[in-house]
Each structure stands twice: as structure tokens, then as C-alpha cells.
Design an enzyme around this catalytic site. Sequence first.
Site, PDB file in Angstrom:
ATOM      1  N   LYS A 167      45.185  35.083  44.234  1.00 42.26           N
ATOM      2  CA  LYS A 167      45.838  33.776  44.138  1.00 42.26           C
ATOM      3  C   LYS A 167      44.793  32.675  44.188  1.00 42.26           C
ATOM      4  CE  LYS A 167      47.969  32.069  47.783  1.00 42.26           C
ATOM      5  NZ  LYS A 167      49.024  31.973  48.817  1.00 42.26           N
TER       6      LYS A 167
ATOM      7  N   ASP B 196      46.395  37.480  48.460  1.00 36.09           N
ATOM      8  CA  ASP B 196      47.330  36.354  48.538  1.00 36.09           C
ATOM      9  C   ASP B 196      46.860  35.393  49.623  1.00 36.09           C
ATOM     10  OD1 ASP B 196      49.623  35.125  47.492  1.00 36.09           O
ATOM     11  OD2 ASP B 196      50.871  35.838  49.141  1.00 36.09           O
TER      12      ASP B 196
ATOM     13  N   ASP C 183      36.735  39.094  58.994  1.00 33.11           N
ATOM     14  CA  ASP C 183      36.144  38.070  58.138  1.00 33.11           C
ATOM     15  C   ASP C 183      35.652  38.747  56.866  1.00 33.11           C
ATOM     16  OD1 ASP C 183      34.602  36.177  56.884  1.00 33.11           O
ATOM     17  OD2 ASP C 183      33.387  35.680  58.635  1.00 33.11           O
TER      18      ASP C 183
END
Length: 240
Positions: free
Chosen positions: A190, A150, A125
Site C-alpha cells: 500500500k 498494508d 522493526d
Amino acid sequence: MSYICSLWQTPSPLVQCRSLHVTLRTQKAKTGAEQIWLTRQQRDPYVKAAHAQHYRCRSAFKLLEIDKEHKILHPGNRVVDCGAAPGAWSQVLVDKVNSLGQGEEKFDLLRIAPLEGAVFLSKCDLTDPATHRKIIDLLPSGQADVILSDMAPNASGIKELDHQRLVGMCLSLVDFSGTVLRPGGNFLCKIWDGGESSLIRDRLQQRFQIVKTVKPKASRTESAEIYLLAKSHKSNNAPN
């Protein structure tokens, strides 16, 4: 010494690009969405190129194109790669930073097939301080030259909610870059373009000399995804 640390990211499961060798579930008739996806895959030149060049999925060409134009990866770089599954960006990184035999780390919530030259750490995490400590401990000198992301949350079907979730994930990564990214380092993430994208841009502009929005040709035209590229990290913060 090159080093690649791949994260599989935040509390919500990640959507990763699909494997080249996808087998749709056995049934008498495919759903309309499945048929559209399958037809698009069969016609996609990047899918064909990925298969021919043995990349795990077409997203490899997004990173190759960005690096060709913006020169963000160099031999010997220590790289943190977030949302690595199924490993196409990791394949590019192994080659670009010359990590084979040196060891690399990738982090994600998903499991991923082994890749020579890389060590994948799954079910991590990115918002957890324990994950931050693990990354710092693994990186030589506790710092990275490049952070790539990404990653994306599973789509809820509500566009604005998905956008907000991805923005939150990226902001967490930007904050973490202040701890782990060396001065002069590069950052690429992204995002799905939307109303809160400016929050990420503003924070990047505070911490980097150059911030650009890029959309590689390998990113489908109809997709809302874009990449924020930040170069020359200003921070002099040392890792804890």
C-alpha cells in the site's frame, strides 16, 4: 508447507484499520471527527460485511478483491505479511494459503489478538537487520513466495511528510524482497499516492516482470491509498 510471516514494521508506530467493535471514549458529546467517523462506519457496507463474516476489519475485502482479480495467493505459499494488526489480512491468508495447523508468522509494532493458524511477532522493526534474520530463520528454506504490506506510519497531519515516510518504508521492503523473495514470487504494498510514488514503481520494475497499480473497490474513493502489485520476481539472490 504454507507459512505466513506477519511483520508490524518500521520505527514509527503503524496505523492499522480500526476494530469492528470500537467504543469511542465516554463523554457528553462526541467530537465532530468522531461523529463523522462513526456515521461512516455505520453506513459502510464493507464494515457490515466484515462483521457478518467475522473479519477483524473491512480491509480483508481489499486483499480478497485483489487476489480474486490477480491470483497472487495459492495453497502452500509462504507469505510475509507486514503491518498485520488487527489481523484481517492474516485471516484471509490463513484460508487462502491453507496454513491452518502449519504455522504462520506476522510481524508488526503493535500487539494483536491470537489467530489460529498464525503466529504473530510484534514490536519488530522492518529496517533492522536482526528482523530480517528472524524472518529468514522462520521461513522454510529462508524464502517467501509472497510479500504483502498494508503498513502505514502514524499520520502527522502533514500530507507530504506522511507520503515520504510511507515511501521510505515501502522502499525498505522492496530492498528486503531481493533477499527473501523467491524467483517468480509476488509483492503487494500500500502507498499513499504522491510525488515520490514513482521511486517505488521504478525499483519494482527493475526487479519484477509485471508492475501494476490497483485500487480495490473496498478502498474508499476519497482515500489517497493505492496498491502497487508486482508479479514474477526476477531476483535469483539466495538469503544470507
